[in-house]
Design a protein around this motif. Structure first.
Motif, PDB file in Angstrom:
ATOM      1  N   SER A  69       0.816  -1.211   0.000  1.00 57.59           N
ATOM      2  CA  SER A  69       0.000   0.000   0.000  1.00 57.59           C
ATOM      3  C   SER A  69       0.852   1.264   0.000  1.00 57.59           C
ATOM      4  O   SER A  69       0.591   2.220  -0.713  1.00 57.59           O
ATOM      5  CB  SER A  69      -0.903  -0.019   1.229  1.00 57.59           C
ATOM      6  N   PHE A  70       1.900   1.220   0.819  1.00 60.32           N
ATOM      7  CA  PHE A  70       2.734   2.409   0.985  1.00 60.32           C
ATOM      8  C   PHE A  70       3.358   2.865  -0.342  1.00 60.32           C
ATOM      9  O   PHE A  70       3.296   4.038  -0.692  1.00 60.32           O
ATOM     10  CB  PHE A  70       3.823   2.095   2.013  1.00 60.32           C
ATOM     11  N   GLU A  71       3.922   1.910  -1.087  1.00 57.25           N
ATOM     12  CA  GLU A  71       4.560   2.250  -2.362  1.00 57.25           C
ATOM     13  C   GLU A  71       3.520   2.741  -3.373  1.00 57.25           C
ATOM     14  O   GLU A  71       3.770   3.654  -4.155  1.00 57.25           O
ATOM     15  CB  GLU A  71       5.287   1.032  -2.950  1.00 57.25           C
ATOM     16  N   ILE A  72       2.346   2.107  -3.337  1.00 54.99           N
ATOM     17  CA  ILE A  72       1.313   2.476  -4.300  1.00 54.99           C
ATOM     18  C   ILE A  72       0.798   3.892  -4.038  1.00 54.99           C
ATOM     19  O   ILE A  72       0.587   4.666  -4.962  1.00 54.99           O
ATOM     20  CB  ILE A  72       0.152   1.450  -4.261  1.00 54.99           C
ATOM     21  N   ARG A  73       0.654   4.215  -2.750  1.00 56.73           N
ATOM     22  CA  ARG A  73       0.136   5.551  -2.423  1.00 56.73           C
ATOM     23  C   ARG A  73       1.014   6.659  -2.994  1.00 56.73           C
ATOM     24  O   ARG A  73       0.526   7.725  -3.326  1.00 56.73           O
ATOM     25  CB  ARG A  73       0.060   5.715  -0.908  1.00 56.73           C
ATOM     26  N   GLU A  74       2.312   6.374  -3.102  1.00 55.12           N
ATOM     27  CA  GLU A  74       3.222   7.385  -3.657  1.00 55.12           C
ATOM     28  C   GLU A  74       2.905   7.689  -5.117  1.00 55.12           C
ATOM     29  O   GLU A  74       3.174   8.781  -5.601  1.00 55.12           O
ATOM     30  CB  GLU A  74       4.672   6.899  -3.540  1.00 55.12           C
ATOM     31  N   LYS A  75       2.342   6.699  -5.808  1.00 58.37           N
ATOM     32  CA  LYS A  75       2.098   6.861  -7.250  1.00 58.37           C
ATOM     33  C   LYS A  75       0.725   7.431  -7.560  1.00 58.37           C
ATOM     34  O   LYS A  75       0.424   7.728  -8.696  1.00 58.37           O
ATOM     35  CB  LYS A  75       2.174   5.488  -7.937  1.00 58.37           C
ATOM     36  N   ILE A  76      -0.125   7.472  -6.522  1.00 55.80           N
ATOM     37  CA  ILE A  76      -1.517   7.830  -6.761  1.00 55.80           C
ATOM     38  C   ILE A  76      -1.833   9.223  -6.232  1.00 55.80           C
ATOM     39  O   ILE A  76      -1.374   9.613  -5.170  1.00 55.80           O
ATOM     40  CB  ILE A  76      -2.450   6.783  -6.106  1.00 55.80           C
ATOM     41  N   GLY A  77      -2.611   9.953  -7.002  1.00 59.58           N
ATOM     42  CA  GLY A  77      -3.209  11.180  -6.501  1.00 59.58           C
ATOM     43  C   GLY A  77      -4.686  10.909  -6.353  1.00 59.58           C
ATOM     44  O   GLY A  77      -5.300  10.293  -7.219  1.00 59.58           O
ATOM     45  N   TYR A  78      -5.276  11.344  -5.242  1.00 58.42           N
ATOM     46  CA  TYR A  78      -6.659  10.948  -4.947  1.00 58.42           C
ATOM     47  C   TYR A  78      -7.495  12.152  -4.537  1.00 58.42           C
ATOM     48  O   TYR A  78      -7.129  12.893  -3.641  1.00 58.42           O
ATOM     49  CB  TYR A  78      -6.623   9.903  -3.834  1.00 58.42           C
ATOM     50  N   LEU A  79      -8.591  12.313  -5.210  1.00 62.83           N
ATOM     51  CA  LEU A  79      -9.559  13.337  -4.836  1.00 62.83           C
ATOM     52  C   LEU A  79     -10.816  12.621  -4.356  1.00 62.83           C
ATOM     53  O   LEU A  79     -11.599  12.144  -5.164  1.00 62.83           O
ATOM     54  CB  LEU A  79      -9.872  14.233  -6.037  1.00 62.83           C
ATOM     55  N   PRO A  80     -10.991  12.516  -3.024  1.00 62.48           N
ATOM     56  CA  PRO A  80     -12.172  11.796  -2.516  1.00 62.48           C
ATOM     57  C   PRO A  80     -13.467  12.529  -2.847  1.00 62.48           C
ATOM     58  O   PRO A  80     -13.451  13.711  -3.197  1.00 62.48           O
ATOM     59  CB  PRO A  80     -11.946  11.750  -1.005  1.00 62.48           C
TER      60      PRO A  80
END
Lengths: 311, 247
Positions: A69-80
């Motif tokens: 999860s940690f590595e993936i979060r770095e690649k993702i931008g998220y607008l909830p």
């Protein structure tokens, strides 16, 4: 780029997602379409690592959303969906905070923030507290937040909800511009948005995928089933009965023609080009064909058909 | 020794810590509680001080545990509750920052804010130091005790804040739980209990341990008591935040 396999999420006993499979290719703008509560947000929350799936896997590249999860979060931008912002902060403070939390190196931080201010048009509000901003500007701040670290993947949950028509067009243009370079997943229940921004669509209903493809593919999936609307001068009953005798004609409905002696007909065709049929029929029976057009099922009809359960 | 993971965690904790810390000063509620804390303790202390005429802070440290019952929940009540209510928790926990780093950042920022409040109370030892001879050792020990007790209160307040979306609920439950932990060792309660139960209660009470530190007696058991409960509450907080990942 993103592979979703057999994804299931249960909240207590209700299944928000039920064995969902799909794939997002690199550089694609994928639209999640579905009524409220269909499971769009849940899928996004799982991909971004906010919640874990009950069953199934989500892989981003070679990484698993639960284990990496940690590595993936770095690649993702998220607008909830709710576009949560720290409303007590000023816009520039907030963007600086996000840039720091995203571990953008100090020497690049100012540039990254400046780029976002330019891309999202935040010049005039940069010294304002987020509290004071209009909904449109807040949405832009939310977008800036999601993109400041230049992520490979951008996930946006209803990015245009609550905006006025002008703002919607602005945000859509922005998403289109971003989508040229990045992989984007966005959810919406506004249909024209999908046609305007997405290269591919997934329709979700009750936690299940009911259709996927480009919006052209979805609308032409039932291309055989078209309806021809025609206005013909002639005897109403006779026209109906003659047309009904053709094998390709499923039903004929009559409407008022608007003029005396003119009648409107809605002719549902099961296969082939119905326009030709109607024309030839009119000529051979010596009726005057005044108007004719073909109505194909549009995305809205597809959506309605797939997401409303017939009792 | 590889220091890289530690450095990376510090880099992750820092921005969250800073944002949290600054946000205390954006909130009027925190100011009100701090002002009340300082005014009340100063007033109660100095009215008695001139009567007894003794140059020590024993009286003041006697008030601290009572006012911390209000102050600590006031500091922590927003922490998770507000993030959950406004939805920012979804943003915060999808940042490339580990759950424990967020919890530690929140804990350290609230502890720092408490430390700032205690710094404002230093006017008292300075004032009485001018009026008479005071034992600074006892006063330093008292402040260390206040920080230790504060750390435990704050970690519990943060934990409780993570259970609710409502700040007021968070405040009231924290206050009640802290009050319970505080009074179980008091003489009134002790008079009903006998034998091992009484000594367990006395050990669990936050008041007993604080009283001995304030007297200037530094017993490792008291320090271990506060540190281990603080660690426990922080650990539980990390677990409650991670519970969103339960399948």
């Amino acid at each position: 780029m993103i592979q979703v396999q057999n994804l299931t999420k249960k909240y207590n006993e209700t299944k928000a997602l039920d064995s969902v499979n799909f794939e997002v290719r690199e550089g694609e703008v994928l639209g999640f379409l579905g009524p409220n509560g269909a499971g769009k947000s849940t899928a996004m929350k799982i991909i971004t690592g906010f919640i874990a799936p009950t069953q199934g896997t989500v892989k981003v590249g070679d990484l698993d959303v639960v284990d990496n999860s940690f590595e993936i979060r770095e690649k993702i931008g998220y607008l909830p969906e709710t576009n949560p912002l720290y409303t007590d902060m000023k816009v520039h403070e907030y963007l600086k905070f996000v840039a720091q939390a995203r571990q953008i190196p100090k020497q690049n931080r100012q540039d990254a923030i400046k780029r976002m201010i330019k891309v999202c048009g935040l010049d005039s509000v940069i010294h304002k507290t987020i509290d004071e901003l209009s909904k449109g500007y807040r949405q832009r701040v939310g977008l800036a937040q999601a993109m400041v670290h230049d992520p490979d993947i951008l996930i946006m949950d209803e990015p245009t909800s609550g905006l006025d028509p002008n703002q919607i067009v602005e945000i859509r243009d922005l998403i289109k511009k971003i989508g040229e370079k990045k992989t984007v997943i966005l959810s919406t229940h506004i249909l024209p948005e999908v046609t305007a921004t997405c290269s591919r669509v997934i329709i979700i209903n009750n936690g299940k995928i009911v259709a996927q493809g480009t919006s052209d593919e979805l609308t032409s999936a039932r291309a055989g089933q078209e309806i021809i609307y025609a206005k013909i001068r002639g005897d109403k009953e006779r026209v109906s009965s003659v047309l009904s005798e053709y094998n390709q004609v499923k039903t004929v409905k009559t409407f008022s023609g608007g003029e005396t002696g003119v009648h409107g007909f809605g002719i549902e065709i099961s296969e082939g080009d119905g326009r030709e049929l109607v024309y030839r029929c009119a000529v051979s029976n010596n009726w005057t064909l005044l108007e004719m057009y073909r109505k194909q099922e549009n995305l809205e009809d597809v959506f309605r058909r797939l997401t409303t359960t017939e009792e | 020794m590889n220091l890289k993971p530690i450095q990376s965690s510090i880099n992750n904790i820092k921005p969250i810590f800073k944002r949290e810390f600054v946000s205390f000063f954006n909130s009027p509620i925190a100011y009100i509680f701090v002002a009340v804390f300082l005014v009340v303790t100063n007033w109660l202390f100095f009215t008695r001080f001139f009567l007894t005429g003794q140059a020590n802070m024993r009286e003041w440290f006697g008030l601290v545990p009572w006012l911390f019952l209000l102050l600590a929940p006031a500091i922590t009540m927003r922490s998770w509750a507000e993030e959950k209510k406004s939805g920012t928790v979804e943003f915060l926990l999808t940042l490339p920052i580990r759950d424990w780093e967020v919890v530690i950042a929140k804990f350290l920022s609230s502890l720092s804010f408490l430390a700032v409040v205690l710094i404002f109370s230093l006017t008292i030892p300075i004032t009485i130091g001018k009026l008479g001879d005071i034992d600074f050792g006892v006063i330093i020990s008292g402040y260390v005790g206040a920080i230790l007790m504060g750390a435990m209160y704050l970690s519990l307040g943060l934990l409780i804040s993570s259970f609710t979306k409502n700040q007021i609920v968070s405040f009231l439950i924290s206050l009640s739980v802290l009050f319970a932990i505080f009074i179980i060792g008091s003489n009134n309660v002790m008079s009903f209990l006998q034998g091992p139960l009484a000594s367990i209660m006395q050990f669990l009470s936050s008041a007993t341990h604080f009283n001995s530190i304030v007297k200037g007696i530094f017993d490792s058991r008291d320090i271990i008591y506060y540190l281990s409960f603080t660690a426990l509450f922080i650990y539980l907080n990390i677990q409650t935040i991670g519970s969103r990942n339960w399948r």
